[in-house]
Design a protein around this motif. Structure first.
Motif, mmCIF file in Angstrom:
data_model
loop_
_atom_site.group_PDB
_atom_site.id
_atom_site.type_symbol
_atom_site.label_atom_id
_atom_site.label_comp_id
_atom_site.label_asym_id
_atom_site.label_seq_id
_atom_site.Cartn_x
_atom_site.Cartn_y
_atom_site.Cartn_z
ATOM 1 N N ILE A 1 -2.871 23.359 0.049
ATOM 2 C CA ILE A 1 -1.751 24.299 0.034
ATOM 3 C C ILE A 1 -2.223 25.593 0.672
ATOM 4 C CG2 ILE A 1 -0.160 25.629 -1.402
ATOM 5 C CD1 ILE A 1 -0.586 23.492 -3.601
ATOM 6 N N GLU A 2 -1.469 26.075 1.646
ATOM 7 C CA GLU A 2 -1.779 27.374 2.241
ATOM 8 C C GLU A 2 -1.015 28.451 1.477
ATOM 9 O OE1 GLU A 2 -1.978 29.718 6.542
ATOM 10 O OE2 GLU A 2 -0.766 27.899 6.344
ATOM 11 N N SER B 1 2.956 28.903 1.519
ATOM 12 C CA SER B 1 3.248 28.984 2.942
ATOM 13 C C SER B 1 3.540 27.596 3.508
ATOM 14 C CB SER B 1 2.078 29.631 3.689
ATOM 15 O OG SER B 1 2.316 29.663 5.070
ATOM 16 N N ARG B 2 2.706 26.626 3.126
ATOM 17 C CA ARG B 2 2.937 25.246 3.560
ATOM 18 C C ARG B 2 2.014 24.316 2.789
ATOM 19 N NH1 ARG B 2 -0.710 23.732 8.738
ATOM 20 N NH2 ARG B 2 -2.208 25.448 8.642
ATOM 21 N N PHE B 3 2.448 23.072 2.723
ATOM 22 C CA PHE B 3 1.626 21.991 2.186
ATOM 23 C C PHE B 3 1.008 21.246 3.369
ATOM 24 C CE2 PHE B 3 4.636 22.857 -1.152
ATOM 25 C CZ PHE B 3 3.926 22.675 -2.331
ATOM 26 N N VAL B 4 -0.226 20.806 3.194
ATOM 27 C CA VAL B 4 -0.935 20.115 4.262
ATOM 28 C C VAL B 4 -1.443 18.788 3.719
ATOM 29 C CG1 VAL B 4 -2.804 20.237 5.939
ATOM 30 C CG2 VAL B 4 -1.650 22.332 5.222
ATOM 31 N N TYR C 1 6.970 15.649 -1.821
ATOM 32 C CA TYR C 1 7.866 15.427 -0.685
ATOM 33 C C TYR C 1 9.313 15.754 -1.031
ATOM 34 C CZ TYR C 1 4.149 12.995 1.873
ATOM 35 O OH TYR C 1 2.992 12.687 2.537
ATOM 36 N N GLU D 1 7.937 20.519 -1.067
ATOM 37 C CA GLU D 1 7.852 20.841 0.356
ATOM 38 C C GLU D 1 9.198 21.269 0.926
ATOM 39 O OE1 GLU D 1 5.890 17.982 2.769
ATOM 40 O OE2 GLU D 1 4.191 17.737 1.404
ATOM 41 N N GLU E 1 12.644 26.480 -1.217
ATOM 42 C CA GLU E 1 12.237 27.829 -0.805
ATOM 43 C C GLU E 1 11.708 28.615 -1.992
ATOM 44 O OE1 GLU E 1 15.671 29.548 1.014
ATOM 45 O OE2 GLU E 1 15.571 28.257 2.797
#
Length: 338
Positions: free
Chosen positions: A148-149, A161-164, A241, A245, A248
Motif C-alpha cells: 500500500i502506498e 494512494s494506491r494498492f500494489v 478488489y 481499491e 475513495e
C-alpha cells in the motif's frame, strides 16, 4: 465496543503437507501450543473493549471451530466466495454504526500492545467514515506480499494512494527504499454501514445478493445459515478488489506489530525465529548444515551438507524445499494427492 469478525478458511496448500484441505493452517498450532485461530480469538478476548467475535467460515470447518473455541456467533457460508461477501454477511447482521475489526484467522501478531494501539488509531478514522486497512512497516524487499502506498497524512494514519500487487524484487527494493510503502496486512476496521454502502456503490449485484441471502437465512442458536441460492450466485472477490481499491474513503494505519501472514514455510520459519521458538523437531541431526528448519510428526530427520532448507515429514508425505522456493509449494497441487 468493537465487533471482531474472524474469517476462517483455507485450502491447505501453502503449508502442505502439514496443512491440508481438511485441516488448513488456522487450526494448526504452528507458533506455540494454541492454534493460529485460537490466538486470533485471544487477541480480542478483552470484553471491555471487544464484543464476542463473529466467526465466518465454511461448513467443512465448523467442527474444528467448535472443538477449538466452543460456542461463538458463527456464520456458515454456503459456498466459499472470498472475503468481500464474507465480511458483508457479518456487516449485515449488526447495527450499521457498529465498528468491525476484520481479522483473518491464520495470521501471527507478535506484539499485541502495538496491535491494540493500531486498532485505536484506526477507530479514530473509522468513526469519521473511513475504511481503514492495517499497513505493516516492511523490513525487507518482500515479493510475497501486496503493498500500500501512503498518501496524504490524516489524524492517525494516511490516505491510501494506491494498492500494489505482489511486486518483483526490483520493485520491492524501490518500495522499501522510498519509505512510502507498507505491506498490506489484510486486517480492516470500519463501520458496518460504511462498508455496506461502499459495497453497494461498487459491487451492487453482490450487495443485493448478500441482502437476499441474509433475508432468506435461518438461525440455529448462535449459528446463522445464509440462503444458499442467492449466495451461490455471488462472484468470488476479495475485499481488496471489490471495495478497498475502488472506494475513495480508504485509509491506512501503520502498525509495527510483529505481523506475519504465515504465507509459506519460510514465513513460518521467520516467525518462529522472531518468537524464540525451536526451529527443528526433536531428534533432528545436522552435519555441515545451517539455516534449516525441520518439522516431523514422528520420523527423525537428518540434514547433511545443506543450507537454507526446510524439511517436513507428516504422515506418509515428506517435503524438502529451499527457503527461496517456499512460494512454489502450492504448485504441487496437494489437494489432488490426499
Amino acid at each position: 465496543m468493537i465487533q471482531p469478525v474472524v474469517l476462517c478458511g483455507g485450502s491447505g496448500t501453502r503449508l502442505w503437507p502439514l496443512s491440508r484441505p481438511d485441516r488448513p493452517k488456522p487450526f494448526l498450532p504452528l507458533l506455540g501450543e494454541r492454534t493460529l485461530f485460537q490466538q486470533t480469538l485471544d487477541r480480542t478476548a478483552d470484553r471491555s473493549r471487544f464484543s464476542d467475535p463473529i466467526i465466518v467460515a465454511g461448513g467443512a470447518h465448523t467442527r474444528m471451530i467448535a472443538d477449538q473455541a466452543g460456542p461463538h456467533h458463527l456464520i456458515v457460508e454456503p459456498d466459499a466466495k472470498n472475503t468481500a461477501p464474507a465480511i458483508a454477511l457479518a456487516a449485515a447482521r449488526v447495527p450499521r454504526e457498529t465498528v468491525l475489526l476484520v481479522c483473518p484467522s491464520d495470521h501471527h501478531i507478535g506484539d499485541e500492545v502495538a496491535f491494540l494501539e493500531g486498532i485505536e488509531a484506526a477507530k479514530t478514522l473509522a468513526e469519521q467514515g473511513m475504511l481503514v486497512c492495517f499497513g505493516i512497516a516492511p523490513d525487507r524487499p518482500e515479493t510475497g506480499y501486496g503493498y500500500i502506498e501512503r498518501g496524504e497524512a490524516l489524524e492517525t494514519g494516511h490516505v491510501v494512494s494506491r494498492f500494489v500487487e505482489k511486486p518483483d524484487s526490483e520493485a520491492a527494493e524501490r518500495y522499501l527504499a522510498s519509505g512510502k510503502f507498507v505491506w498490506n496486512g489484510g486486517i480492516f476496521l470500519f463501520r458496518a454501514g460504511d462498508y455496506l454502502d461502499e459495497l453497494a456503490k461498487h459491487r451492487p449485484e453482490m450487495a443485493t445478493l448478500v441482502d437476499e441471502a441474509v433475508a432468506g437465512g435461518r438461525s440455529e442458536g448462535d449459528t446463522f445459515y445464509p440462503g444458499a441460492a442467492p449466495f451461490g450466485e455471488i462472484s468470488s472477490e476479495s475485499v481488496d478488489y471489490a471495495v478497498m481499491e475502488a472506494t475513495e474513503r480508504a485509509a491506512v494505519v501503520s502498525a509495527d506489530m510483529g505481523w506475519s501472514d504465515i504465507g509459506d514455510w519460510n514465513a513460518l520459519m521467520l516467525a518462529r525465529e522472531a518468537a524464540g521458538l525451536d526451529l527443528c523437531a526433536s531428534g533432528t541431526q545436522s552435519v555441515e548444515a545451517g539455516g534449516i528448519m525441520t518439522v516431523s510428526d514422528g520420523p527423525q530427520i537428518s540434514v547433511v551438507g545443506l543450507n537454507d532448507v526446510i524439511v517436513v515429514a507428516d504422515g506418509d508425505e515428506v517435503l524438502v524445499l529451499s527457503r527461496d522456493a517456499a512460494q512454489s509449494v502450492r504448485q504441487l497441487k496437494p489437494a489432488d494427492r490426499t
